[in-house]
Structures are given as C-alpha cells and as structure tokens.
Design a protein around this motif. Structure first.
Motif, PDB file in Angstrom:
ATOM      1  N   ASP A 174      53.795  37.706  28.695  1.00  0.00           N
ATOM      2  CA  ASP A 174      52.860  38.303  27.736  1.00  0.00           C
ATOM      3  C   ASP A 174      51.873  39.194  28.492  1.00  0.00           C
ATOM      4  O   ASP A 174      50.761  38.769  28.816  1.00  0.00           O
ATOM      5  CB  ASP A 174      52.119  37.196  26.976  1.00  0.00           C
ATOM      6  N   PRO A 175      52.265  40.428  28.822  1.00  0.00           N
ATOM      7  CA  PRO A 175      51.413  41.310  29.640  1.00  0.00           C
ATOM      8  C   PRO A 175      50.238  41.905  28.863  1.00  0.00           C
ATOM      9  O   PRO A 175      50.163  43.113  28.635  1.00  0.00           O
ATOM     10  CB  PRO A 175      52.392  42.394  30.097  1.00  0.00           C
ATOM     11  N   SER A 176      49.312  41.055  28.484  1.00  0.00           N
ATOM     12  CA  SER A 176      48.135  41.514  27.753  1.00  0.00           C
ATOM     13  C   SER A 176      46.956  41.658  28.713  1.00  0.00           C
ATOM     14  O   SER A 176      46.947  41.063  29.798  1.00  0.00           O
ATOM     15  CB  SER A 176      47.782  40.509  26.649  1.00  0.00           C
ATOM     16  N   PRO A 177      45.939  42.437  28.348  1.00  0.00           N
ATOM     17  CA  PRO A 177      44.766  42.594  29.229  1.00  0.00           C
ATOM     18  C   PRO A 177      44.067  41.269  29.529  1.00  0.00           C
ATOM     19  O   PRO A 177      43.538  41.084  30.630  1.00  0.00           O
ATOM     20  CB  PRO A 177      43.861  43.539  28.430  1.00  0.00           C
ATOM     21  N   LEU A 178      44.065  40.352  28.565  1.00  0.00           N
ATOM     22  CA  LEU A 178      43.428  39.057  28.789  1.00  0.00           C
ATOM     23  C   LEU A 178      44.123  38.286  29.903  1.00  0.00           C
ATOM     24  O   LEU A 178      43.465  37.768  30.822  1.00  0.00           O
ATOM     25  CB  LEU A 178      43.440  38.238  27.499  1.00  0.00           C
ATOM     26  N   TRP A 179      45.453  38.228  29.838  1.00  0.00           N
ATOM     27  CA  TRP A 179      46.190  37.496  30.866  1.00  0.00           C
ATOM     28  C   TRP A 179      46.118  38.200  32.209  1.00  0.00           C
ATOM     29  O   TRP A 179      46.143  37.549  33.259  1.00  0.00           O
ATOM     30  CB  TRP A 179      47.637  37.297  30.433  1.00  0.00           C
ATOM     31  N   LEU A 180      46.003  39.517  32.201  1.00  0.00           N
ATOM     32  CA  LEU A 180      45.833  40.239  33.462  1.00  0.00           C
ATOM     33  C   LEU A 180      44.522  39.843  34.128  1.00  0.00           C
ATOM     34  O   LEU A 180      44.470  39.624  35.348  1.00  0.00           O
ATOM     35  CB  LEU A 180      45.868  41.747  33.212  1.00  0.00           C
ATOM     36  N   ALA A 181      43.465  39.727  33.336  1.00  0.00           N
ATOM     37  CA  ALA A 181      42.171  39.318  33.887  1.00  0.00           C
ATOM     38  C   ALA A 181      42.243  37.894  34.436  1.00  0.00           C
ATOM     39  O   ALA A 181      41.684  37.597  35.505  1.00  0.00           O
ATOM     40  CB  ALA A 181      41.096  39.418  32.808  1.00  0.00           C
ATOM     41  N   ILE A 182      42.946  37.017  33.715  1.00  0.00           N
ATOM     42  CA  ILE A 182      43.084  35.634  34.180  1.00  0.00           C
ATOM     43  C   ILE A 182      43.915  35.583  35.457  1.00  0.00           C
ATOM     44  O   ILE A 182      43.630  34.802  36.372  1.00  0.00           O
ATOM     45  CB  ILE A 182      43.711  34.761  33.077  1.00  0.00           C
ATOM     46  N   VAL A 183      44.947  36.431  35.532  1.00  0.00           N
ATOM     47  CA  VAL A 183      45.770  36.496  36.746  1.00  0.00           C
ATOM     48  C   VAL A 183      44.926  36.907  37.942  1.00  0.00           C
ATOM     49  O   VAL A 183      44.985  36.291  39.016  1.00  0.00           O
ATOM     50  CB  VAL A 183      46.940  37.483  36.547  1.00  0.00           C
ATOM     51  N   ILE A 184      44.140  37.947  37.776  1.00  0.00           N
ATOM     52  CA  ILE A 184      43.316  38.435  38.886  1.00  0.00           C
ATOM     53  C   ILE A 184      42.315  37.367  39.323  1.00  0.00           C
ATOM     54  O   ILE A 184      42.114  37.129  40.522  1.00  0.00           O
ATOM     55  CB  ILE A 184      42.597  39.733  38.478  1.00  0.00           C
ATOM     56  N   LEU A 185      41.704  36.688  38.357  1.00  0.00           N
ATOM     57  CA  LEU A 185      40.721  35.655  38.678  1.00  0.00           C
ATOM     58  C   LEU A 185      41.366  34.473  39.393  1.00  0.00           C
ATOM     59  O   LEU A 185      40.895  34.037  40.458  1.00  0.00           O
ATOM     60  CB  LEU A 185      40.028  35.182  37.397  1.00  0.00           C
ATOM     61  N   SER A 186      42.453  33.941  38.828  1.00  0.00           N
ATOM     62  CA  SER A 186      43.093  32.759  39.413  1.00  0.00           C
ATOM     63  C   SER A 186      43.713  33.068  40.770  1.00  0.00           C
ATOM     64  O   SER A 186      43.607  32.271  41.713  1.00  0.00           O
ATOM     65  CB  SER A 186      44.158  32.208  38.460  1.00  0.00           C
ATOM     66  N   SER A 187      44.349  34.224  40.895  1.00  0.00           N
ATOM     67  CA  SER A 187      44.976  34.582  42.168  1.00  0.00           C
ATOM     68  C   SER A 187      43.935  34.861  43.244  1.00  0.00           C
ATOM     69  O   SER A 187      44.143  34.536  44.417  1.00  0.00           O
ATOM     70  CB  SER A 187      45.882  35.801  41.982  1.00  0.00           C
ATOM     71  N   THR A 188      42.811  35.454  42.852  1.00  0.00           N
ATOM     72  CA  THR A 188      41.742  35.701  43.821  1.00  0.00           C
ATOM     73  C   THR A 188      41.165  34.393  44.332  1.00  0.00           C
ATOM     74  O   THR A 188      40.951  34.219  45.547  1.00  0.00           O
ATOM     75  CB  THR A 188      40.632  36.553  43.186  1.00  0.00           C
ATOM     76  N   MET A 189      40.916  33.451  43.428  1.00  0.00           N
ATOM     77  CA  MET A 189      40.381  32.151  43.839  1.00  0.00           C
ATOM     78  C   MET A 189      41.366  31.417  44.747  1.00  0.00           C
ATOM     79  O   MET A 189      40.970  30.827  45.762  1.00  0.00           O
ATOM     80  CB  MET A 189      40.059  31.313  42.601  1.00  0.00           C
ATOM     81  N   ALA A 190      42.649  31.449  44.391  1.00  0.00           N
ATOM     82  CA  ALA A 190      43.662  30.792  45.222  1.00  0.00           C
ATOM     83  C   ALA A 190      43.761  31.457  46.591  1.00  0.00           C
ATOM     84  O   ALA A 190      43.907  30.775  47.615  1.00  0.00           O
ATOM     85  CB  ALA A 190      45.013  30.822  44.518  1.00  0.00           C
ATOM     86  N   THR A 191      43.655  32.780  46.627  1.00  0.00           N
ATOM     87  CA  THR A 191      43.749  33.501  47.896  1.00  0.00           C
ATOM     88  C   THR A 191      42.568  33.185  48.804  1.00  0.00           C
ATOM     89  O   THR A 191      42.736  32.982  50.014  1.00  0.00           O
ATOM     90  CB  THR A 191      43.827  35.014  47.642  1.00  0.00           C
TER      91      THR A 191
END
Length: 206
Positions: A74-91
């Motif tokens: 589901d490539p929506s802007p909301l999920w993109l923001a969540i991806v960036i946030l979660s991946s940044t924290m994990a990184t």
C-alpha cells in the motif's frame, strides 16, 4: 506453459502480493533467529540486560521490515512516512550497537580520538574509513524504499549490487567485532575459555 516467460512481463511475478510477502518472510527470518539467540543467552548467562538490548536491535529491524512490506503493498504517503520513521530509528539503533557495543569504538576517554585505547591496526585512518563505510551501507534501505533513479541502470541490478555490498559489509563488520572481542578477552584474562561438552565426562579406567 513452458514459454510463458516470453509473454509475461517480469513485474507479473514481483508485483504480486504473495511475492512481496515471501520476500518479507525471507528477510524477517534471520532477524528472528538472532533475536531468539539473544533471548536464550539472556536466560543462560545470568539475565544480562545487554542481551535483551541486543535482541531489541533485531526486533526493531523486524518492525522496520514489516512496515516496508506494508508500504510495498500500500504505497501511500502515510506508510511512506512510517517507513522513514521506523527505518531511521532501527538504523540509529544498529549503528550505535555496531560502533559502541560490537566494535568498542567512540570511547570519549580514549587516547585515540573516537576510537579505543587498544587497536590492532596501526593506521587509525582505516578505522575512520570503516566507520564511514559501515554507516553508508547501513543506509542502503533508502534506495529500496525511494527507488532512486540512476539513469540507464536497471533497478534489479541496483538491488543486486546493494545485496552484494551488504554481504561485504557483514564480512567487514566481523573483522572489527572479532578484533574487539579478542582485545577484551586478553584484557580480562579470558582469552582461553573452557567450552562444556554436551556429554558426561568419562574417567579413564572405567
């Protein structure tokens, strides 16, 4: 049927929900196994909180992978923001563990700036270059999410190259991890450690 690959586009397979789910499961399993190993060590080695913190690193990676899978479906802007946030924290979590815990670097009191007192390699520049190399490759997920355009280079080739670089990064990481472990073992007088065997010891003459 045998010639269907000539008439069906490549995206027919990779664009399906089942393919993306399978890709997530494959990427999920190594993190799951390592998290379970950390949990087992936590129990077997006297409930050392460091093992739980290490497991948290892999759990954060699993959550980031799950969010990226959801974004792929589901490539929506909301999920993109969540991806960036979660991946940044994990990184950030992973980088901290790489440099501070696994490599033993970034000691503020060290006589070697941002490194540690004991170093195997005499050339300190190699350590700084390795920090930059590991940092850059830890950010490879950005391309897999944003699909940056590299002109004539095909996306599948970029994914292959990034996967190959990840293998190199892990081998590169192992060198400094083993170096730090060796120095700690020698410094704490535990360079030789008895490993219990999984069977009862037999006395001679029995």
């Amino acid at each position: 049927m045998a010639g269907s690959f000539k008439t069906h586009r490549y995206e027919t397979c990779t664009g399906s929900k089942q393919y993306k789910l399978l890709a997530y499961v494959i990427s999920f399993l190594p993190y799951y196994w390592r998290a379970m190993q950390c949990a087992r060590r936590y129990i077997e080695e006297g409930y050392d909180a460091n093992h739980l913190a290490n497991a948290g690193k892999y759990i954060s990676a699993m959550l980031a992978a799950a969010v990226r899978w959801k974004y792929a479906v589901d490539p929506s802007p909301l999920w993109l923001a969540i991806v960036i946030l979660s991946s940044t924290m994990a990184t950030v979590y992973q980088l901290y563990w790489d440099f501070v815990k696994d490599w033993g670097l970034f000691s503020l009191s060290s006589r070697n700036f941002l490194l540690r007192d004991d170093l195997v390699l005499q050339n300190k520049t190699i350590y700084y270059a390795s920090i930059a190399f590991n940092f850059a490759l830890r950010l490879a997920w950005i391309e897999t999410v944003l699909h940056l355009s590299l002109g004539p280079v095909e996306n599948r080739l970029v994914d292959f190259l990034l996967a190959s670089l990840e293998i190199i990064r892990r081998g590169h990481w192992n060198f400094y991890r083993l170096e730090n472990e060796h120095l700690n073992n020698v410094g704490k007088f535990r360079a030789i450690k008895t490993v219990p065997l999984p069977f009862r010891e037999m006395e001679y003459g029995e």
